[in-house]
Write a protein that holds these residues in place. Structure first.
Motif, PDB file in Angstrom:
ATOM      1  N   GLY A 345       9.133  10.054  15.039  1.00 27.95           N
ATOM      2  CA  GLY A 345      10.462   9.814  15.591  1.00 27.95           C
ATOM      3  C   GLY A 345      10.579   8.623  16.505  1.00 27.95           C
ATOM      4  O   GLY A 345      11.635   8.420  17.126  1.00 27.95           O
ATOM      5  N   GLN A 346       9.530   7.803  16.592  1.00 21.65           N
ATOM      6  CA  GLN A 346       9.558   6.710  17.569  1.00 21.65           C
ATOM      7  C   GLN A 346      10.635   5.683  17.266  1.00 21.65           C
ATOM      8  O   GLN A 346      11.357   5.242  18.171  1.00 21.65           O
ATOM      9  CB  GLN A 346       8.185   6.036  17.631  1.00 21.65           C
ATOM     10  CG  GLN A 346       8.065   5.047  18.774  1.00 21.65           C
ATOM     11  CD  GLN A 346       6.630   4.585  18.965  1.00 21.65           C
ATOM     12  OE1 GLN A 346       6.166   3.721  18.246  1.00 21.65           O
ATOM     13  NE2 GLN A 346       5.932   5.168  19.923  1.00 21.65           N
ATOM     14  N   GLU A 412     -14.960   7.865  14.181  1.00 24.51           N
ATOM     15  CA  GLU A 412     -14.317   8.218  12.916  1.00 24.51           C
ATOM     16  C   GLU A 412     -13.066   9.056  13.164  1.00 24.51           C
ATOM     17  O   GLU A 412     -12.036   8.883  12.499  1.00 24.51           O
ATOM     18  CB  GLU A 412     -15.296   8.974  12.011  1.00 24.51           C
ATOM     19  CG  GLU A 412     -16.446   8.141  11.487  1.00 24.51           C
ATOM     20  CD  GLU A 412     -15.970   7.002  10.591  1.00 24.51           C
ATOM     21  OE1 GLU A 412     -14.904   7.160   9.947  1.00 24.51           O
ATOM     22  OE2 GLU A 412     -16.647   5.969  10.541  1.00 24.51           O
ATOM     23  N   ILE A 413     -13.149   9.999  14.106  1.00 26.62           N
ATOM     24  CA  ILE A 413     -11.991  10.840  14.423  1.00 26.62           C
ATOM     25  C   ILE A 413     -10.849  10.005  14.980  1.00 26.62           C
ATOM     26  O   ILE A 413      -9.684  10.173  14.607  1.00 26.62           O
ATOM     27  CB  ILE A 413     -12.394  11.950  15.419  1.00 26.62           C
ATOM     28  CG1 ILE A 413     -13.302  12.974  14.726  1.00 26.62           C
ATOM     29  CG2 ILE A 413     -11.167  12.639  16.014  1.00 26.62           C
ATOM     30  CD1 ILE A 413     -13.947  13.959  15.673  1.00 26.62           C
ATOM     31  N   SER A 414     -11.174   9.089  15.874  1.00 28.80           N
ATOM     32  CA  SER A 414     -10.130   8.255  16.475  1.00 28.80           C
ATOM     33  C   SER A 414      -9.493   7.340  15.433  1.00 28.80           C
ATOM     34  O   SER A 414      -8.275   7.111  15.456  1.00 28.80           O
ATOM     35  CB  SER A 414     -10.703   7.432  17.633  1.00 28.80           C
ATOM     36  OG  SER A 414     -11.663   6.491  17.179  1.00 28.80           O
ATOM     37  N   LYS A 415     -10.297   6.811  14.505  1.00 25.89           N
ATOM     38  CA  LYS A 415      -9.735   5.975  13.445  1.00 25.89           C
ATOM     39  C   LYS A 415      -8.843   6.803  12.522  1.00 25.89           C
ATOM     40  O   LYS A 415      -7.782   6.330  12.090  1.00 25.89           O
ATOM     41  CB  LYS A 415     -10.857   5.313  12.640  1.00 25.89           C
ATOM     42  CG  LYS A 415     -11.593   4.210  13.381  1.00 25.89           C
ATOM     43  CD  LYS A 415     -12.434   3.371  12.431  1.00 25.89           C
ATOM     44  CE  LYS A 415     -13.499   4.210  11.748  1.00 25.89           C
ATOM     45  NZ  LYS A 415     -14.341   3.397  10.827  1.00 25.89           N
ATOM     46  N   SER A 416      -9.274   8.018  12.226  1.00 23.91           N
ATOM     47  CA  SER A 416      -8.459   8.890  11.378  1.00 23.91           C
ATOM     48  C   SER A 416      -7.133   9.215  12.050  1.00 23.91           C
ATOM     49  O   SER A 416      -6.082   9.244  11.398  1.00 23.91           O
ATOM     50  CB  SER A 416      -9.234  10.179  11.078  1.00 23.91           C
ATOM     51  OG  SER A 416      -8.442  11.093  10.362  1.00 23.91           O
ATOM     52  N   THR A 417      -7.177   9.453  13.356  1.00 24.95           N
ATOM     53  CA  THR A 417      -5.941   9.720  14.093  1.00 24.95           C
ATOM     54  C   THR A 417      -5.009   8.523  14.046  1.00 24.95           C
ATOM     55  O   THR A 417      -3.797   8.660  13.827  1.00 24.95           O
ATOM     56  CB  THR A 417      -6.261  10.062  15.557  1.00 24.95           C
ATOM     57  OG1 THR A 417      -7.107  11.226  15.600  1.00 24.95           O
ATOM     58  CG2 THR A 417      -4.990  10.332  16.345  1.00 24.95           C
ATOM     59  N   THR A 418      -5.565   7.336  14.235  1.00 17.04           N
ATOM     60  CA  THR A 418      -4.757   6.119  14.198  1.00 17.04           C
ATOM     61  C   THR A 418      -4.149   5.909  12.821  1.00 17.04           C
ATOM     62  O   THR A 418      -2.975   5.551  12.695  1.00 17.04           O
ATOM     63  CB  THR A 418      -5.624   4.906  14.579  1.00 17.04           C
ATOM     64  OG1 THR A 418      -6.179   5.109  15.880  1.00 17.04           O
ATOM     65  CG2 THR A 418      -4.796   3.641  14.594  1.00 17.04           C
ATOM     66  N   GLU A 423       0.470   5.989   9.302  1.00 17.05           N
ATOM     67  CA  GLU A 423       1.053   6.500   8.066  1.00 17.05           C
ATOM     68  C   GLU A 423       2.377   7.202   8.346  1.00 17.05           C
ATOM     69  O   GLU A 423       3.345   7.051   7.594  1.00 17.05           O
ATOM     70  CB  GLU A 423       0.067   7.464   7.395  1.00 17.05           C
ATOM     71  CG  GLU A 423       0.581   8.123   6.128  1.00 17.05           C
ATOM     72  CD  GLU A 423       0.752   7.150   4.976  1.00 17.05           C
ATOM     73  OE1 GLU A 423       1.354   7.555   3.964  1.00 17.05           O
ATOM     74  OE2 GLU A 423       0.297   5.991   5.081  1.00 17.05           O
ATOM     75  N   ASN A 424       2.446   7.979   9.427  1.00 16.00           N
ATOM     76  CA  ASN A 424       3.703   8.646   9.784  1.00 16.00           C
ATOM     77  C   ASN A 424       4.802   7.636  10.055  1.00 16.00           C
ATOM     78  O   ASN A 424       5.949   7.809   9.618  1.00 16.00           O
ATOM     79  CB  ASN A 424       3.492   9.528  11.017  1.00 16.00           C
ATOM     80  CG  ASN A 424       2.673  10.761  10.725  1.00 16.00           C
ATOM     81  OD1 ASN A 424       2.618  11.219   9.585  1.00 16.00           O
ATOM     82  ND2 ASN A 424       2.018  11.301  11.730  1.00 16.00           N
ATOM     83  N   GLN A 425       4.459   6.592  10.793  1.00 12.92           N
ATOM     84  CA  GLN A 425       5.455   5.570  11.093  1.00 12.92           C
ATOM     85  C   GLN A 425       5.878   4.833   9.827  1.00 12.92           C
ATOM     86  O   GLN A 425       7.065   4.531   9.641  1.00 12.92           O
ATOM     87  CB  GLN A 425       4.903   4.592  12.126  1.00 12.92           C
ATOM     88  CG  GLN A 425       4.738   5.190  13.517  1.00 12.92           C
ATOM     89  CD  GLN A 425       4.334   4.163  14.545  1.00 12.92           C
ATOM     90  OE1 GLN A 425       3.563   3.258  14.257  1.00 12.92           O
ATOM     91  NE2 GLN A 425       4.845   4.302  15.743  1.00 12.92           N
ATOM     92  N   ARG A 426       4.911   4.551   8.968  1.00 11.62           N
ATOM     93  CA  ARG A 426       5.235   3.852   7.720  1.00 11.62           C
ATOM     94  C   ARG A 426       6.169   4.686   6.857  1.00 11.62           C
ATOM     95  O   ARG A 426       7.154   4.175   6.301  1.00 11.62           O
ATOM     96  CB  ARG A 426       3.953   3.543   6.941  1.00 11.62           C
ATOM     97  CG  ARG A 426       4.175   2.734   5.677  1.00 11.62           C
ATOM     98  CD  ARG A 426       2.934   2.700   4.811  1.00 11.62           C
ATOM     99  NE  ARG A 426       2.561   4.025   4.346  1.00 11.62           N
ATOM    100  CZ  ARG A 426       3.173   4.652   3.341  1.00 11.62           C
ATOM    101  NH1 ARG A 426       4.182   4.087   2.717  1.00 11.62           N
ATOM    102  NH2 ARG A 426       2.784   5.854   2.969  1.00 11.62           N
ATOM    103  N   ARG A 427       5.905   5.978   6.739  1.00 13.29           N
ATOM    104  CA  ARG A 427       6.739   6.846   5.915  1.00 13.29           C
ATOM    105  C   ARG A 427       8.148   6.942   6.489  1.00 13.29           C
ATOM    106  O   ARG A 427       9.133   6.968   5.744  1.00 13.29           O
ATOM    107  CB  ARG A 427       6.106   8.228   5.806  1.00 13.29           C
ATOM    108  CG  ARG A 427       4.793   8.243   5.054  1.00 13.29           C
ATOM    109  CD  ARG A 427       4.188   9.625   4.971  1.00 13.29           C
ATOM    110  NE  ARG A 427       4.980  10.498   4.138  1.00 13.29           N
ATOM    111  CZ  ARG A 427       4.632  11.760   3.866  1.00 13.29           C
ATOM    112  NH1 ARG A 427       3.510  12.258   4.370  1.00 13.29           N
ATOM    113  NH2 ARG A 427       5.390  12.514   3.106  1.00 13.29           N
ATOM    114  N   THR A 428       8.245   7.012   7.809  1.00 14.44           N
ATOM    115  CA  THR A 428       9.564   7.074   8.443  1.00 14.44           C
ATOM    116  C   THR A 428      10.340   5.790   8.179  1.00 14.44           C
ATOM    117  O   THR A 428      11.536   5.821   7.844  1.00 14.44           O
ATOM    118  CB  THR A 428       9.419   7.296   9.956  1.00 14.44           C
ATOM    119  OG1 THR A 428       8.682   8.507  10.189  1.00 14.44           O
ATOM    120  CG2 THR A 428      10.776   7.414  10.625  1.00 14.44           C
ATOM    121  N   GLU A 429       9.674   4.652   8.354  1.00 13.65           N
ATOM    122  CA  GLU A 429      10.331   3.370   8.103  1.00 13.65           C
ATOM    123  C   GLU A 429      10.727   3.242   6.635  1.00 13.65           C
ATOM    124  O   GLU A 429      11.823   2.760   6.315  1.00 13.65           O
ATOM    125  CB  GLU A 429       9.396   2.232   8.497  1.00 13.65           C
ATOM    126  CG  GLU A 429       9.139   2.132   9.997  1.00 13.65           C
ATOM    127  CD  GLU A 429       8.033   1.150  10.326  1.00 13.65           C
ATOM    128  OE1 GLU A 429       7.452   0.586   9.373  1.00 13.65           O
ATOM    129  OE2 GLU A 429       7.750   0.957  11.523  1.00 13.65           O
TER     130      GLU A 429
END
Length: 744
Positions: A345-346, A412-418, A423-429
């Motif tokens: 929602g950003q 690896e976890i931090s990269k996956s989170t990023t 991906e969420n922002q891309r899908r929203t856009e």
């Protein structure tokens, strides 16, 4: 200090602060919940009567830390057993602490098994966070001071001792007991005395439930009141200075220091946002839905990040080889999912601020500037993107250390989170881009954008056949799950054209051409202009054959149909974009092939797809001036379908005109024979299928009925939704005849 607005320990709310001073405000140990609790504990230790209670709180919080470590160890073990990854873990002797057990188990963990771990354990994440610090403590630390103070106040009688030291003329009874009711009675006496003999309002005081809560917000309320009492009696509780850790001058020490100090700043910024949110809430300026849209999960995120910071600060107190920063990320993995609504929602939040900030102001609001608020809203995503960089630096300085594997897993976890956030922002856009695309295209030529699947990528791309003698032409290219579509911007200029190489299965050279144009400018596809678009071509993902990266940012794509094959080259603005498209196309193609393998009729289904690349036009013009040809002349046809189409074209106009207005003529192709039935437009799909089966009773059991949609694809007709799509398609084309194929 930066805590919620209801707290006495809070940020100043003066609007005289400039945007830069608020955003760049330095934080220190005085802004750290960890160091605040250390300071309060040392001040309380100056009172001899309270020391035994502090020791008791230390023992109980140490036990709780052990229990948390054990639960996390069990969770890890169950996850590994569930995934059957890694070596078996041998038992440990009863003399070892839970942290020792955890240390032995984690050393044999696979980074992939943990990084890709889902909720395999029967223990929920919430059940494993029992203290005010995330994860497990370093081996040399018994407990965190925040949990210790929380357990101190839960005893009840220490609060009464504090009050009596400050107000000896109004002494409260001090009853030491492990009976919960007696403890709560002492807490109640303390709250009532503060209300009667101090100037606390009900809003400034805490409740009994707050004392026993595991939420940092509730604990801070208790801290505020206790701090006020201590400050009221400096002769009994003189101020003490708790110095920050003396950071090492090594590269490792500098990185950890940056980690801790930037995390303090981030938590401080979150609390500024929370204070502003509470001010908006109290004033009722915007609706609750708008508040959530602006600050989704903010309370939960702050609670998590405070605990995360406490653990970071604890790790900063010990030698590098004892630090468990990697394990901290491993146990915080699922909490990072709290940021998903924020990332989704950003963009909407930024747009809302741009249009509505005028009504979101107040004379005493902590944030009084539109750009300032937008900057604060961007900080959570920025912080998540900072973690992989900090962890990478730690890894580089920790080669060969005992905690190296944990840091790699954390990275690896931090990269996956990023990646997930991006991906969420891309899908929203992309969702917004698709909505705009509806109106930008002058003529969709019968295509239904809803059938393309999700939009994955879009950009302005130069396209060629790879022949150095042929010019490149720029198009807006949209990659959906099922199709790639090309557009050119409409201008007054006469369009040029390019030809895409196509070879027949007999290797005879022929040419398939695509009308195109040279754009006057080359702009980023991330924010396409509102210029009108002309649909120039498409290719179905199912027909892709090979997708190969090339030098100079190119991506060579070959396609093939049962009788033809060809290729074209997409040239992107940079290699990163090229690689993203390459990876996405490979994934989509792999998914389609896997689905095809699962199909009982994969071979026939494969051939039933419309199988050429670019054919939305009635005619296609070549660069060399070759005479225009109809699309049907250059596209491959399945012979069974082609014969049906020839038969279909033989229907006379008189016969068409005789079909009743409320009826559709269904023409059925079955084993090279043709049958017709009349179906009422208002009837359901079951009625249609029954009529088809009755018509073909002699053929046995009809199991499948397919129709050809406006994209040229052959689609199963089996549900009411399919039937409604068919009727809409016929209505749009003003057609009264439907061609179907039946299969026994």
């Amino acid at each position: 200090m930066a805590y919620p607005s209801q707290s006495n320990v809070s940020l100043p709310t003066s609007v005289t602060q400039s945007t830069q001073s608020l955003l760049n405000r330095r934080v220190s140990t005085e802004d750290s919940l960890y160091h605040i609790c250390l300071t309060i504990r040392r001040r309380l230790e100056l009172l001899p009567q309270i020391r035994p209670y502090i020791n008791l709180a230390h023992a109980s919080s140490e036990l709780l830390s052990e229990r948390q470590a054990l639960l996390l160890s069990q969770k890890q073990q169950l996850s590994q057993q569930h995934r059957s990854v890694g070596s078996s873990i041998s038992g440990t002797s009863g003399g070892h602490s839970a942290k020792h057990i955890y240390d032995r188990r984690i050393s044999g963990a696979s980074s992939n098994s943990y990084a890709d771990d889902t909720e395999a354990s029967s223990l929920s994440v919430e059940e494993t966070v029992l203290t005010f610090s995330m994860g497990i403590l370093p081996i040399s630390m018994d407990c965190d001071p925040v949990t210790q103070l929380s357990h101190l106040f839960q005893q009840g009688s220490p609060l009464c001792i504090i009050f009596n030291a400050v107000k000896p003329q109004f002494k409260l009874p001090v009853v030491s007991s492990d009976d919960l009711k007696i403890c709560k009675k002492s807490i109640y006496d303390f709250i009532l005395a503060c209300k009667n003999y101090f100037t606390f309002s009900d809003e400034e005081l805490f409740t009994i439930s707050d004392v026993f809560s595991n939420a940092t917000d509730d604990f801070i309320k208790v801290l505020d009141v206790v701090t006020t009492l201590l400050d009221a009696a400096p002769q009994v509780f003189p101020p003490v200075q708790v110095e920050d850790v003396k950071w090492s001058n090594t590269e490792h020490g500098k990185i950890v220091r940056e980690f801790v100090e930037t995390e303090r700043k981030y938590v401080c910024d979150l609390e500024v946002l929370n204070q502003y949110r509470n001010q908006l809430l109290q004033c009722g300026i915007i609706s609750s839905d708008e508040l959530y849209m602006l600050f989704p999960n903010l309370n939960d995120i702050i609670d998590f990040q405070r605990r995360f910071l406490i653990s970071l600060e604890i790790n900063g107190q010990v030698e590098p080889y004892k630090q468990r920063i990697g394990a901290l990320f491993m146990h915080s993995k699922h909490f990072f999912k709290l940021y998903e609504p924020w990332s989704i929602g950003q963009n909407a939040a930024i747009d809302f601020i741009s249009s509505s900030f005028d009504k979101m102001q107040g004379s005493d609001f902590v944030i009084a500037n539109k750009l300032e608020l937008q900057s604060f809203l961007l900080k959570p995503v920025q912080r998540l993107c900072k973690y992989p960089l900090l962890l990478k630096e730690l890894i580089q300085q920790s080669a060969g250390s005992t905690n190296y594997k944990e840091l790699e897993m954390a990275w690896e976890i931090s990269k996956s989170t990023t990646r997930s956030i991006n991906e969420n922002q891309r899908r929203t856009e992309n969702h917004e881009v698709v909505k705009k695309l509806y109106g930008r295209v002058v003529n969709w030529k019968g295509y239904r954008i809803a059938k393309f699947g999700e939009l994955r990528y879009y950009d302005k791309v130069f396209i060629s056949t790879g022949n150095p003698n042929e010019a490149e032409h720029e198009f807006e290219v949209y990659l959906f799950e099922k199709i790639i579509i090309l557009f050119s911007e409409l201008t007054q200029k006469k369009p040029n054209s390019i030809s895409l190489k196509k070879k027949s299965s007999t290797n005879s050279a022929s040419t398939l051409h695509l009308s195109g144009m040279n754009s006057a400018t080359s702009t980023s596809g991330a924010n396409p202009t509102e210029a009108k678009l002309d649909l120039r071509g498409r290719i179905m993902i199912v027909n892709l054959n090979k997708i190969n990266p090339m030098d100079n940012r190119g991506l060579n794509i070959t396609w093939e149909s049962p009788k033809e094959q060809g290729n074209f080259v997409l040239k992107f603005k940079n290699e990163e974009t090229r690689d993203n498209w390459h990876s996405c196309l490979q994934t989509l193609l792999r998914q389609i092939r896997n689905e095809s393998l699962k199909s009982n009729n994969s071979n026939s289904d494969r051939s039933s797809f419309s199988s050429s690349t670019y054919y939305p036009h009635n005619s296609i013009t070549s660069l060399s001036g070759i005479q225009s040809r109809r699309v049907s002349d250059v596209l491959p046809k399945h012979h069974g379908y082609q014969s049906f189409e020839n038969e279909y074209r033989s229907i006379s106009e008189n016969y068409r005109a005789s079909i009743p207005e409320t009826t559709l003529l269904i023409r059925i192709s079955f084993q090279n024979d043709f049958y017709t039935v009349l179906v009422e437009i208002g009837s359901g799909v079951e009625n249609l299928l029954q009529m088809v089966r009755r018509k073909l009773t002699h053929a046995g059991n009809i199991t499948k009925v397919k129709y050809q949609d406006e994209d040229g694809d052959y689609v199963m007709l089996e549900s009411e939704e399919d039937w409604n799509v068919v009727k809409d398609m016929l209505k749009e084309s003003n057609e009264r005849i439907l061609n179907v194929w039946a299969f026994a």
